[in-house]
Motif scaffolding. Structure first.
Motif, PDB file in Angstrom:
ATOM      1  N   THR A 102       0.828  -1.200   0.000  1.00  0.00           N
ATOM      2  CA  THR A 102       0.000   0.000   0.000  1.00  0.00           C
ATOM      3  C   THR A 102       0.868   1.258   0.000  1.00  0.00           C
ATOM      4  O   THR A 102       2.031   1.241   0.399  1.00  0.00           O
ATOM      5  CB  THR A 102      -0.940   0.024   1.217  1.00  0.00           C
ATOM      6  N   SER A 103       0.268   2.356  -0.422  1.00  0.00           N
ATOM      7  CA  SER A 103       1.022   3.590  -0.631  1.00  0.00           C
ATOM      8  C   SER A 103       1.492   4.232   0.670  1.00  0.00           C
ATOM      9  O   SER A 103       2.629   4.700   0.771  1.00  0.00           O
ATOM     10  CB  SER A 103       0.170   4.604  -1.397  1.00  0.00           C
ATOM     11  N   GLY A 104       0.615   4.288   1.670  1.00  0.00           N
ATOM     12  CA  GLY A 104       0.982   4.959   2.913  1.00  0.00           C
ATOM     13  C   GLY A 104       2.212   4.357   3.565  1.00  0.00           C
ATOM     14  O   GLY A 104       3.161   5.069   3.932  1.00  0.00           O
ATOM     15  N   SER A 105       2.214   3.035   3.702  1.00  0.00           N
ATOM     16  CA  SER A 105       3.379   2.371   4.280  1.00  0.00           C
ATOM     17  C   SER A 105       4.573   2.480   3.343  1.00  0.00           C
ATOM     18  O   SER A 105       5.724   2.585   3.773  1.00  0.00           O
ATOM     19  CB  SER A 105       3.062   0.904   4.575  1.00  0.00           C
ATOM     20  N   GLY A 106       4.304   2.480   2.038  1.00  0.00           N
ATOM     21  CA  GLY A 106       5.382   2.569   1.060  1.00  0.00           C
ATOM     22  C   GLY A 106       6.133   3.883   1.136  1.00  0.00           C
ATOM     23  O   GLY A 106       7.360   3.923   1.006  1.00  0.00           O
ATOM     24  N   SER A 126       0.645   2.905  -5.316  1.00  0.00           N
ATOM     25  CA  SER A 126       0.469   3.714  -6.521  1.00  0.00           C
ATOM     26  C   SER A 126       0.721   5.203  -6.344  1.00  0.00           C
ATOM     27  O   SER A 126       0.651   5.959  -7.315  1.00  0.00           O
ATOM     28  CB  SER A 126      -0.948   3.503  -7.072  1.00  0.00           C
ATOM     29  N   SER A 127       1.027   5.656  -5.130  1.00  0.00           N
ATOM     30  CA  SER A 127       1.282   7.076  -4.926  1.00  0.00           C
ATOM     31  C   SER A 127       2.595   7.496  -5.589  1.00  0.00           C
ATOM     32  O   SER A 127       3.611   6.808  -5.460  1.00  0.00           O
ATOM     33  CB  SER A 127       1.349   7.399  -3.429  1.00  0.00           C
ATOM     34  N   VAL A 128       2.577   8.636  -6.255  1.00  0.00           N
ATOM     35  CA  VAL A 128       3.811   9.128  -6.873  1.00  0.00           C
ATOM     36  C   VAL A 128       4.826   9.530  -5.809  1.00  0.00           C
ATOM     37  O   VAL A 128       6.029   9.565  -6.074  1.00  0.00           O
ATOM     38  CB  VAL A 128       3.529  10.310  -7.820  1.00  0.00           C
ATOM     39  N   ASP A 129       4.367   9.845  -4.591  1.00  0.00           N
ATOM     40  CA  ASP A 129       5.284  10.219  -3.524  1.00  0.00           C
ATOM     41  C   ASP A 129       6.160   9.051  -3.085  1.00  0.00           C
ATOM     42  O   ASP A 129       7.209   9.259  -2.475  1.00  0.00           O
ATOM     43  CB  ASP A 129       4.502  10.747  -2.316  1.00  0.00           C
ATOM     44  N   LEU A 130       5.716   7.850  -3.392  1.00  0.00           N
ATOM     45  CA  LEU A 130       6.489   6.671  -3.008  1.00  0.00           C
ATOM     46  C   LEU A 130       7.824   6.603  -3.750  1.00  0.00           C
ATOM     47  O   LEU A 130       8.836   6.173  -3.191  1.00  0.00           O
ATOM     48  CB  LEU A 130       5.653   5.416  -3.274  1.00  0.00           C
ATOM     49  N   ILE A 131       7.839   7.043  -4.986  1.00  0.00           N
ATOM     50  CA  ILE A 131       9.058   6.931  -5.793  1.00  0.00           C
ATOM     51  C   ILE A 131       9.697   8.278  -6.107  1.00  0.00           C
ATOM     52  O   ILE A 131      10.772   8.328  -6.704  1.00  0.00           O
ATOM     53  CB  ILE A 131       8.778   6.196  -7.113  1.00  0.00           C
ATOM     54  N   ALA A 132       9.066   9.370  -5.706  1.00  0.00           N
ATOM     55  CA  ALA A 132       9.550  10.702  -6.067  1.00  0.00           C
ATOM     56  C   ALA A 132      10.962  10.936  -5.552  1.00  0.00           C
ATOM     57  O   ALA A 132      11.249  10.731  -4.356  1.00  0.00           O
ATOM     58  CB  ALA A 132       8.605  11.765  -5.515  1.00  0.00           C
ATOM     59  N   THR A 143      -0.028   4.727 -11.535  1.00  0.00           N
ATOM     60  CA  THR A 143       0.023   5.655 -10.412  1.00  0.00           C
ATOM     61  C   THR A 143      -1.359   6.234 -10.112  1.00  0.00           C
ATOM     62  O   THR A 143      -2.300   6.113 -10.900  1.00  0.00           O
ATOM     63  CB  THR A 143       0.988   6.812 -10.707  1.00  0.00           C
ATOM     64  N   ASP A 144      -1.453   6.908  -8.974  1.00  0.00           N
ATOM     65  CA  ASP A 144      -2.708   7.564  -8.613  1.00  0.00           C
ATOM     66  C   ASP A 144      -3.142   8.596  -9.657  1.00  0.00           C
ATOM     67  O   ASP A 144      -4.320   8.631 -10.030  1.00  0.00           O
ATOM     68  CB  ASP A 144      -2.579   8.224  -7.233  1.00  0.00           C
ATOM     69  N   PRO A 145      -2.221   9.460 -10.141  1.00  0.00           N
ATOM     70  CA  PRO A 145      -2.641  10.382 -11.205  1.00  0.00           C
ATOM     71  C   PRO A 145      -3.177   9.665 -12.441  1.00  0.00           C
ATOM     72  O   PRO A 145      -4.138  10.138 -13.061  1.00  0.00           O
ATOM     73  CB  PRO A 145      -1.358  11.163 -11.516  1.00  0.00           C
ATOM     74  N   ASN A 146      -2.566   8.522 -12.803  1.00  0.00           N
ATOM     75  CA  ASN A 146      -3.076   7.741 -13.933  1.00  0.00           C
ATOM     76  C   ASN A 146      -4.545   7.384 -13.711  1.00  0.00           C
ATOM     77  O   ASN A 146      -5.374   7.508 -14.619  1.00  0.00           O
ATOM     78  CB  ASN A 146      -2.301   6.448 -14.107  1.00  0.00           C
ATOM     79  N   GLN A 147      -4.862   6.930 -12.511  1.00  0.00           N
ATOM     80  CA  GLN A 147      -6.224   6.490 -12.222  1.00  0.00           C
ATOM     81  C   GLN A 147      -7.210   7.659 -12.213  1.00  0.00           C
ATOM     82  O   GLN A 147      -8.322   7.552 -12.736  1.00  0.00           O
ATOM     83  CB  GLN A 147      -6.269   5.780 -10.868  1.00  0.00           C
ATOM     84  N   GLY A 148      -6.789   8.782 -11.602  1.00  0.00           N
ATOM     85  CA  GLY A 148      -7.675   9.936 -11.565  1.00  0.00           C
ATOM     86  C   GLY A 148      -7.972  10.481 -12.947  1.00  0.00           C
ATOM     87  O   GLY A 148      -9.129  10.787 -13.281  1.00  0.00           O
ATOM     88  N   ILE A 149      -6.934  10.581 -13.769  1.00  0.00           N
ATOM     89  CA  ILE A 149      -7.103  11.117 -15.124  1.00  0.00           C
ATOM     90  C   ILE A 149      -7.934  10.161 -15.987  1.00  0.00           C
ATOM     91  O   ILE A 149      -8.857  10.582 -16.691  1.00  0.00           O
ATOM     92  CB  ILE A 149      -5.734  11.380 -15.758  1.00  0.00           C
ATOM     93  N   ALA A 173      -2.923   8.866   1.480  1.00  0.00           N
ATOM     94  CA  ALA A 173      -2.233   9.405   0.300  1.00  0.00           C
ATOM     95  C   ALA A 173      -2.814   8.858  -0.993  1.00  0.00           C
ATOM     96  O   ALA A 173      -2.918   9.580  -1.998  1.00  0.00           O
ATOM     97  CB  ALA A 173      -0.740   9.090   0.386  1.00  0.00           C
ATOM     98  N   TYR A 174      -3.191   7.591  -0.978  1.00  0.00           N
ATOM     99  CA  TYR A 174      -3.761   6.942  -2.165  1.00  0.00           C
ATOM    100  C   TYR A 174      -5.059   7.616  -2.598  1.00  0.00           C
ATOM    101  O   TYR A 174      -5.212   8.065  -3.741  1.00  0.00           O
ATOM    102  CB  TYR A 174      -3.985   5.466  -1.837  1.00  0.00           C
ATOM    103  N   SER A 175      -6.002   7.716  -1.678  1.00  0.00           N
ATOM    104  CA  SER A 175      -7.308   8.273  -1.993  1.00  0.00           C
ATOM    105  C   SER A 175      -7.207   9.754  -2.357  1.00  0.00           C
ATOM    106  O   SER A 175      -7.806  10.214  -3.338  1.00  0.00           O
ATOM    107  CB  SER A 175      -8.252   8.078  -0.805  1.00  0.00           C
ATOM    108  N   GLN A 176      -6.439  10.504  -1.572  1.00  0.00           N
ATOM    109  CA  GLN A 176      -6.275  11.927  -1.837  1.00  0.00           C
ATOM    110  C   GLN A 176      -5.629  12.168  -3.194  1.00  0.00           C
ATOM    111  O   GLN A 176      -6.034  13.067  -3.945  1.00  0.00           O
ATOM    112  CB  GLN A 176      -5.423  12.566  -0.743  1.00  0.00           C
ATOM    113  N   GLY A 177      -4.627  11.351  -3.525  1.00  0.00           N
ATOM    114  CA  GLY A 177      -3.922  11.533  -4.793  1.00  0.00           C
ATOM    115  C   GLY A 177      -4.810  11.311  -5.997  1.00  0.00           C
ATOM    116  O   GLY A 177      -4.750  12.072  -6.980  1.00  0.00           O
ATOM    117  N   ILE A 178      -5.644  10.274  -5.949  1.00  0.00           N
ATOM    118  CA  ILE A 178      -6.554  10.017  -7.072  1.00  0.00           C
ATOM    119  C   ILE A 178      -7.601  11.118  -7.165  1.00  0.00           C
ATOM    120  O   ILE A 178      -7.906  11.627  -8.252  1.00  0.00           O
ATOM    121  CB  ILE A 178      -7.233   8.643  -6.933  1.00  0.00           C
ATOM    122  N   ARG A 179      -8.138  11.507  -6.005  1.00  0.00           N
ATOM    123  CA  ARG A 179      -9.145  12.571  -5.994  1.00  0.00           C
ATOM    124  C   ARG A 179      -8.604  13.847  -6.624  1.00  0.00           C
ATOM    125  O   ARG A 179      -9.287  14.498  -7.430  1.00  0.00           O
ATOM    126  CB  ARG A 179      -9.602  12.825  -4.560  1.00  0.00           C
TER     127      ARG A 179
END
Length: 317
Positions: A102-106, A126-132, A143-149, A173-179
């Motif tokens: 999951t993104s938060g722990s990641g 899937s959060s971009v912050d995980l790999i930034a 990623t989350d942006p992929n899903q939101g878009i 982070a996951y839910s907020q990022g997609i939103r």
């Protein structure tokens, strides 16, 4: 999801990739952490099971390359439990990590893994912050942006006249990022978002306020960039109040049919954005599905497929 309308964003099954040219009887310690208990356990268990199938296949190739595999439970926690799971793997001698799930722990683990130069490939975080800004961390999943878009684009193409409500978790982070990316893309594409409601982990058992407000705003389509457990509560409570909009979920909704006590009829007609379909008829997918069903007595979800892919990607990297 049985009898649901499933949208395939990308089918990323790696299956049977060619092995590297040669290995000198190398055995690598592969670790993974994710929620093996708690409300998100279906994700972690599925990833663990998918990795285990791939590891067994890889080890049976007898090409000089093998994995020794261990998984640790982080309960999808973004604090001490995530770090403790990572440290337990490092104490075991982990050399490469297929995690977190999951993104938060990641995000938490990735910071320490960066400092310690541990290679990370998350199957499903899937959060971009995980790999930034990290040259040691990579993602299998979109990623989350992929899903939101992609979700907003689908709405624009297929539900152009819909009045949309968004219900998301603002401490995740996951839910907020997609939103965030969904709302921006929806505005750019002329999709009418008439209501946004939020919740936290601590308030994820009662959505009557959000649903009442969405109904009052005239929303006939509700976007749920959230995990399956609160999504199941939302579907149940909407049904109880006689509110019947269309529901559209993202990859975190995969698993809703497994929620204890959930009336699976409520999932009929739900749209789901996912990178994997167990119903795909290609030979490689069906071989994976058959093996998973044989071992674990259930149909694999996308998290199992992501875990399977991650092990093969690591083998060929």
């Amino acid at each position: 999801m049985k009898k649901a309308l499933v949208l395939i964003l990308a089918l990323a099954m790696v299956f049977a990739l060619a092995a590297p040219a040669a290995f000198a009887d190398e055995t690598f310690k592969l670790g993974s952490s994710g929620p093996l208990t708690g409300g998100a356990a279906i994700y972690g268990i599925s990833v663990m099971n998918g990795i285990q199938i791939a590891v067994d296949e890889i080890n049976a190739m007898n090409d000089g390359f093998k994995f020794e595999f261990m998984s640790q439970d982080d309960e999808a926690d973004s604090g001490d439990k995530a770090i403790n799971a990572y440290n337990a793997l490092m104490d075991w001698g982990m050399q490469v990590m297929a995690g977190t799930v999951t993104s938060g722990s990641g995000i938490t683990v990735a910071a320490q893994a960066y400092d310690e130069r541990t290679f990370m490939l998350t199957p499903s975080g899937s959060s971009v912050d995980l790999i930034a800004d990290k040259d040691n961390a990579f993602q299998v999943c979109f990623t989350d942006p992929n899903q939101g878009i992609a979700s907003a684009d689908y709405f624009a193409d297929h539900f152009a006249d819909a009045k949309v409500a968004v219900i998301y978790r603002n401490d995740d982070a996951y839910s907020q990022g997609i939103r965030d990316t969904f709302v921006k893309e929806a505005a750019d594409k002329g999709v009418a978002v008439v209501y946004e409601g939020t919740f936290t982990d601590a308030t994820s058992t009662d959505f009557n306020v959000q649903l009442t407000a969405a109904q009052a705003a005239g929303a006939d389509l509700i976007f749920l960039p959230i995990y399956y457990t609160p999504a199941s509560v939302i579907l149940q409570q909407a049904s109880q109040m006689g509110y019947a909009p269309k529901f559209f979920g993202v990859d975190g909704m995969d698993g809703i049919l497994t929620v204890e006590g959930f009336d699976t009829k409520l999932a009929e007609g739900v749209f789901l954005l996912t990178p994997f379909s167990a119903d795909a008829d290609d030979a490689r997918t069906q071989a994976f599905v058959a093996e998973y069903q044989k071992r674990f007595g259930e149909t694999p979800n996308q998290f199992a497929a992501d875990g399977y892919d991650a092990a093969y990607i690591l083998k060929t990297s």
